[in-house]
Design an enzyme around this catalytic site. Structure first.
Site, PDB file in Angstrom:
ATOM      1  N   ARG A  32       0.879  -1.189  -0.080  1.00  0.00           N
ATOM      2  CA  ARG A  32      -0.316  -0.039   0.136  1.00  0.00           C
ATOM      3  C   ARG A  32       1.012   1.291  -0.028  1.00  0.00           C
ATOM      4  NH1 ARG A  32      -0.654   4.800   2.556  1.00  0.00           N
ATOM      5  NH2 ARG A  32      -0.347   3.752   4.600  1.00  0.00           N
ATOM      6  N   ASP A  33       1.591   1.459   1.164  1.00  0.00           N
ATOM      7  CA  ASP A  33       2.373   2.762   1.115  1.00  0.00           C
ATOM      8  C   ASP A  33       3.354   2.860   0.153  1.00  0.00           C
ATOM      9  OD1 ASP A  33       2.685   5.266   2.236  1.00  0.00           O
ATOM     10  OD2 ASP A  33       3.742   4.625   4.037  1.00  0.00           O
ATOM     11  N   HIS A  61       5.205   4.623  12.438  1.00  0.00           N
ATOM     12  CA  HIS A  61       5.443   4.467  10.944  1.00  0.00           C
ATOM     13  C   HIS A  61       6.544   5.426  10.713  1.00  0.00           C
ATOM     14  CE1 HIS A  61       3.428   3.955   6.891  1.00  0.00           C
ATOM     15  NE2 HIS A  61       4.006   5.301   6.642  1.00  0.00           N
ATOM     16  N   HIS A 108       9.567   6.693   7.862  1.00  0.00           N
ATOM     17  CA  HIS A 108      10.262   6.779   6.582  1.00  0.00           C
ATOM     18  C   HIS A 108      11.908   7.119   6.907  1.00  0.00           C
ATOM     19  CE1 HIS A 108       6.807   6.713   3.309  1.00  0.00           C
ATOM     20  NE2 HIS A 108       6.135   6.746   4.766  1.00  0.00           N
ATOM     21  N   CYS A 132       8.780   9.418  -0.726  1.00  0.00           N
ATOM     22  CA  CYS A 132       8.168  10.439  -0.165  1.00  0.00           C
ATOM     23  C   CYS A 132       7.923  11.828  -1.166  1.00  0.00           C
ATOM     24  CB  CYS A 132       9.278  11.171   0.968  1.00  0.00           C
ATOM     25  SG  CYS A 132       8.538  12.430   1.809  1.00  0.00           S
ATOM     26  N   ASN A 169       9.991   4.305   2.672  1.00  0.00           N
ATOM     27  CA  ASN A 169       9.632   3.966   3.931  1.00  0.00           C
ATOM     28  C   ASN A 169      10.957   3.170   4.726  1.00  0.00           C
ATOM     29  OD1 ASN A 169       7.185   3.816   2.572  1.00  0.00           O
ATOM     30  ND2 ASN A 169       6.421   3.356   4.501  1.00  0.00           N
TER      31      ASN A 169
HETATM   32 MG    MG Z   1       3.878   6.452   4.949  1.00  0.00          MG
END
Ligand code: MG
Length: 309
Positions: free
Chosen positions: A17-18, A209, A211, A242, A251
């Site tokens: 997803r991310d 979470h 990065h 990003c 990430n």
């Molecule tokens: Mg993220």
């Protein structure tokens, strides 16, 4: 005794997803499912598989329903999907999703630019989403973006993060992902922010979470462990750019997190080589190398490792 002290951390894999959402190269559904199956085979027990966002907003995830329907049937793996609103929730439920994530921000400007709602409006919408979801037996995670630095507002005060996190908890989410959306945080930020948040949110419900835009993600993990944090998000190979720092690392890479934790004697239940095999599937589909350190070490050691048949 916290889970960390007894040596266990739970990783949520967010690569599908991310990791993929900002990738311009379209990945077909079958490849995404092969990627997810390889992630599950590596021992990852929690995988965020897709997002039921508007297909025009995130074309890469337009096949969310097909991905969700194609997930391997395995009750030992907790699959989840991001939903921005009740429309997304309905689509997710129709596709058989049992765990969803909602997202708002600690920065007012970021919330308005990213989800077109003020923080208060997003919380009002999520109150209905969470009620609908839990009413139908689903569980819900809450993401809180830009908890440290906002690309528009700059520094975000820890008490502001605590206030929004607290309201998210009141809505009935069972986990809050304190997110360093642009990857700018350093360990002192982690300690300051979590010091506030943990006054209102039980530590076992807080996830981090991270990065790795500035290369500080693993340092931030090390700052969070002594605070009792046992939940970390990561993305295979460090997939996921990003959008506010073009060309930056993505990430926190799952392989790098697994290496760090296992070397520290903290069990993850995840095979580093297994995650690397999953990363290779998606790297081949994207036609490029991923940024993760362990991914690149294993890639160099094994040459062009082919994904398992
Ligand atoms: Mg993220």
């Amino acid at each position: 005794m916290t889970e960390t002290q007894s040596g266990r951390v739970s990783i949520l894999e967010v690569g599908p997803r991310d990791g993929l959402q900002n990738e311009p190269t379209p990945i077909d559904t079958a490849t995404k499912l092969a990627f997810i199956e390889a992630l599950a085979a590596s021992g990852l027990g929690r995988i965020e598989a897709t997002a039921f966002v508007h297909p025009h907003a995130v074309p890469q995830l337009a096949d969310a329903a097909a991905v969700a329907r194609g997930l391997p049937v395995d009750d030992s793996i907790e699959y989840s999907a991001l939903v921005p609103n009740r429309t997304g929730l309905r689509r997710a439920i129709d596709a058989g999703v049992r765990r969803v994530a909602v997202f708002t921000a600690a920065s007012e400007t970021f919330a308005r630019r990213n989800i077109n709602m003020s923080i208060a409006e997003s919380l009002a919408e999520f109150e209905r989403v969470v009620a609908d979801a839990t009413g139908q037996g689903l569980t819900v995670r809450g993401y809180l973006s830009t908890c440290f630095v906002c690309p528009y507002e700059g520094e975000i005060a820890p008490d502001r993060v605590r206030a929004v996190a607290s309201r998210l908890m009141d809505l009935g989410v069972d986990e809050i992902a304190i997110s360093d959306t642009i990857g700018a945080a350093v360990p002192t930020d982690i300690v300051a922010c979590l010091g506030e948040v943990l006054q209102d949110v039980p530590v076992e419900r807080v996830a981090l979470h991270l990065h790795d835009t500035y290369g500080t993600a693993l340092a931030n993990v090390c700052a969070a462990l002594p605070l009792g944090i046992t939940r970390f998000d990561a993305s295979a190979g460090g997939l996921g750019g990003c959008p506010y720092a073009p060309g930056a690392a993505g990430n926190l890479a799952t392989e790098d997190l697994v290496y760090l934790l296992e070397r520290m004697g903290i069990a993850t239940g995840v095979s580093l080589e297994g995650v690397f095999r999953a990363s290779t599937i998606v790297a081949n589909a994207l036609g490029r190398r991923l940024p993760g350190k362990q991914y690149n070490r294993l890639r160099a050691a094994g040459g062009d490792a082919e994904p398992p048949a």
